[in-house]
Scaffold this motif. Sequence first.
Motif, PDB file in Angstrom:
ATOM      1  N   ALA A 150      44.318  73.099  44.105  1.00  0.00           N
ATOM      2  CA  ALA A 150      45.599  73.032  43.275  1.00  0.00           C
ATOM      3  C   ALA A 150      45.423  74.125  41.977  1.00  0.00           C
ATOM      4  N   ALA A 151      44.107  74.026  41.512  1.00  0.00           N
ATOM      5  CA  ALA A 151      43.834  75.111  40.495  1.00  0.00           C
ATOM      6  C   ALA A 151      44.135  76.515  41.074  1.00  0.00           C
ATOM      7  N   ARG A 152      43.705  76.836  42.045  1.00  0.00           N
ATOM      8  CA  ARG A 152      44.165  78.206  42.751  1.00  0.00           C
ATOM      9  C   ARG A 152      45.610  78.524  42.755  1.00  0.00           C
ATOM     10  N   GLU A 153      46.392  77.487  43.227  1.00  0.00           N
ATOM     11  CA  GLU A 153      47.991  77.491  43.069  1.00  0.00           C
ATOM     12  C   GLU A 153      48.273  77.931  41.685  1.00  0.00           C
ATOM     13  N   ILE A 154      47.715  76.834  40.635  1.00  0.00           N
ATOM     14  CA  ILE A 154      48.352  77.106  39.599  1.00  0.00           C
ATOM     15  C   ILE A 154      48.205  78.351  38.553  1.00  0.00           C
ATOM     16  N   ASP A 155      47.037  79.067  39.418  1.00  0.00           N
ATOM     17  CA  ASP A 155      46.632  80.406  38.653  1.00  0.00           C
ATOM     18  C   ASP A 155      47.639  81.333  39.085  1.00  0.00           C
ATOM     19  N   ARG A 156      48.294  81.173  40.238  1.00  0.00           N
ATOM     20  CA  ARG A 156      49.353  82.077  40.854  1.00  0.00           C
ATOM     21  C   ARG A 156      50.647  81.770  40.527  1.00  0.00           C
ATOM     22  N   MET A 157      50.858  80.802  39.586  1.00  0.00           N
ATOM     23  CA  MET A 157      52.399  80.272  39.339  1.00  0.00           C
ATOM     24  C   MET A 157      52.814  81.169  38.116  1.00  0.00           C
ATOM     25  N   PRO A 158      53.989  81.847  38.263  1.00  0.00           N
ATOM     26  CA  PRO A 158      54.219  82.707  37.453  1.00  0.00           C
ATOM     27  C   PRO A 158      55.087  82.172  36.365  1.00  0.00           C
ATOM     28  N   ASN A 159      55.831  80.865  36.506  1.00  0.00           N
ATOM     29  CA  ASN A 159      56.477  80.067  35.543  1.00  0.00           C
ATOM     30  C   ASN A 159      55.240  79.330  34.611  1.00  0.00           C
ATOM     31  N   PRO A 160      55.282  79.378  33.329  1.00  0.00           N
ATOM     32  CA  PRO A 160      54.524  78.896  32.393  1.00  0.00           C
ATOM     33  C   PRO A 160      54.557  77.304  32.292  1.00  0.00           C
ATOM     34  N   ASP A 161      55.815  76.932  32.496  1.00  0.00           N
ATOM     35  CA  ASP A 161      56.199  75.451  32.421  1.00  0.00           C
ATOM     36  C   ASP A 161      55.480  74.910  33.475  1.00  0.00           C
ATOM     37  N   LEU A 162      55.589  75.462  34.570  1.00  0.00           N
ATOM     38  CA  LEU A 162      55.162  74.673  35.838  1.00  0.00           C
ATOM     39  C   LEU A 162      53.489  74.856  35.646  1.00  0.00           C
ATOM     40  N   ARG A 163      52.845  75.677  35.316  1.00  0.00           N
ATOM     41  CA  ARG A 163      51.529  76.003  35.040  1.00  0.00           C
ATOM     42  C   ARG A 163      50.944  74.810  34.157  1.00  0.00           C
ATOM     43  N   VAL A 164      51.704  74.578  32.994  1.00  0.00           N
ATOM     44  CA  VAL A 164      51.326  73.460  32.336  1.00  0.00           C
ATOM     45  C   VAL A 164      51.555  72.013  32.891  1.00  0.00           C
ATOM     46  N   ALA A 165      52.848  71.796  33.556  1.00  0.00           N
ATOM     47  CA  ALA A 165      52.948  70.782  34.163  1.00  0.00           C
ATOM     48  C   ALA A 165      51.712  70.324  35.272  1.00  0.00           C
ATOM     49  N   ARG A 166      51.593  71.197  36.142  1.00  0.00           N
ATOM     50  CA  ARG A 166      50.408  70.880  37.235  1.00  0.00           C
ATOM     51  C   ARG A 166      49.162  70.825  36.374  1.00  0.00           C
ATOM     52  N   SER A 167      48.833  71.664  35.416  1.00  0.00           N
ATOM     53  CA  SER A 167      47.533  71.314  34.963  1.00  0.00           C
ATOM     54  C   SER A 167      47.612  69.860  34.052  1.00  0.00           C
ATOM     55  N   LEU A 168      48.597  69.350  33.704  1.00  0.00           N
ATOM     56  CA  LEU A 168      48.442  67.966  33.058  1.00  0.00           C
ATOM     57  C   LEU A 168      48.513  67.089  34.372  1.00  0.00           C
ATOM     58  N   VAL A 169      48.996  67.009  35.329  1.00  0.00           N
ATOM     59  CA  VAL A 169      48.773  66.369  36.518  1.00  0.00           C
ATOM     60  C   VAL A 169      47.192  66.118  36.730  1.00  0.00           C
ATOM     61  N   SER A 170      46.718  67.425  36.911  1.00  0.00           N
ATOM     62  CA  SER A 170      45.226  67.485  37.125  1.00  0.00           C
ATOM     63  C   SER A 170      44.325  66.795  36.132  1.00  0.00           C
ATOM     64  N   LEU A 171      44.831  66.602  34.771  1.00  0.00           N
ATOM     65  CA  LEU A 171      43.983  65.958  33.674  1.00  0.00           C
ATOM     66  C   LEU A 171      44.091  64.591  33.693  1.00  0.00           C
ATOM     67  N   PHE A 172      45.296  64.282  34.459  1.00  0.00           N
ATOM     68  CA  PHE A 172      45.656  62.578  34.557  1.00  0.00           C
ATOM     69  C   PHE A 172      45.459  62.111  35.839  1.00  0.00           C
ATOM     70  N   ASN A 173      44.382  62.910  36.479  1.00  0.00           N
ATOM     71  CA  ASN A 173      43.965  62.421  37.854  1.00  0.00           C
ATOM     72  C   ASN A 173      43.177  60.952  37.688  1.00  0.00           C
ATOM     73  N   PRO A 174      43.649  59.645  38.251  1.00  0.00           N
ATOM     74  CA  PRO A 174      43.274  58.763  37.945  1.00  0.00           C
ATOM     75  C   PRO A 174      41.857  58.537  38.689  1.00  0.00           C
TER      76      PRO A 174
END
Length: 239
Positions: A150-174
């Motif tokens: 997922a981190a590789r996919e985030i790095d390739r996302m051009p949209n900053p809002d989506l990058r922040v959203a996916r990064s938060l998903v990673s940090l809230f991994n239960p």
Amino acid sequence: MTSEPSLHQRRRPLTEAELAGIPWLPQLSADEQNYAVAELRITEALPGDLVCRIGRPVTYWFGVVDGLLKMSGENAEGQSMTFTGLPPGGWFGEGTVLKREAYRYNVQTLRKSLVAGLPVDSFHRLLDQSIGFNRFVMNQLNERLGQFIAAREIDRMPNPDLRVARSLVSLFNPVLYPGVGEMLRITQQELAYLVGLSRQRVNEALATLEQQRLIKVEYGGLSVLDLDGLRTLDAARLP
């Protein structure tokens, strides 16, 4: 002038409250728990301290009891690349410990943090003897693989809002970070370090995500209101 004691020199046994935050201890038998508690140590890491350094031999399997760390590496040009943030409850580096190899990444504290460690030999003894410990480590490895994809996919996302959203998903991994709970204590600057964007752009992204009722920005951190919504968010839903 005397220098500050090193992280290793500052290590000590864990308190009962700190032991309660170790997610894999309940997976062990009573004898295994007693062994692990005797072997575990904790240290206070100051902002900027390197818990793991590229090229250094592995000594402990580490976990975050309190605070926030980031795991990063370097590309061929020597530029730093952030792999993931490490919030409370996160244990990391099991692949390196399994292979007893030198670190291929840096782990640095973004704020004052409490970092626990289980010695390498103790890790392997539990791995050889404890079914519960094996299951925990196996789940960690499986979840970590998905996280890095997922981190590789985030790095390739051009949209900053989506990058922040996916990064938060990673940090809230239960599974990887059970100590986070409903609220992640993180500043916008710390999140900017992890996502690789400016603080101003992260602030704009958080405002957008809050308008979508996916998160709630609070004093000293933020809460996720809709984790699945963050995970499935696409550019068409953004303003």
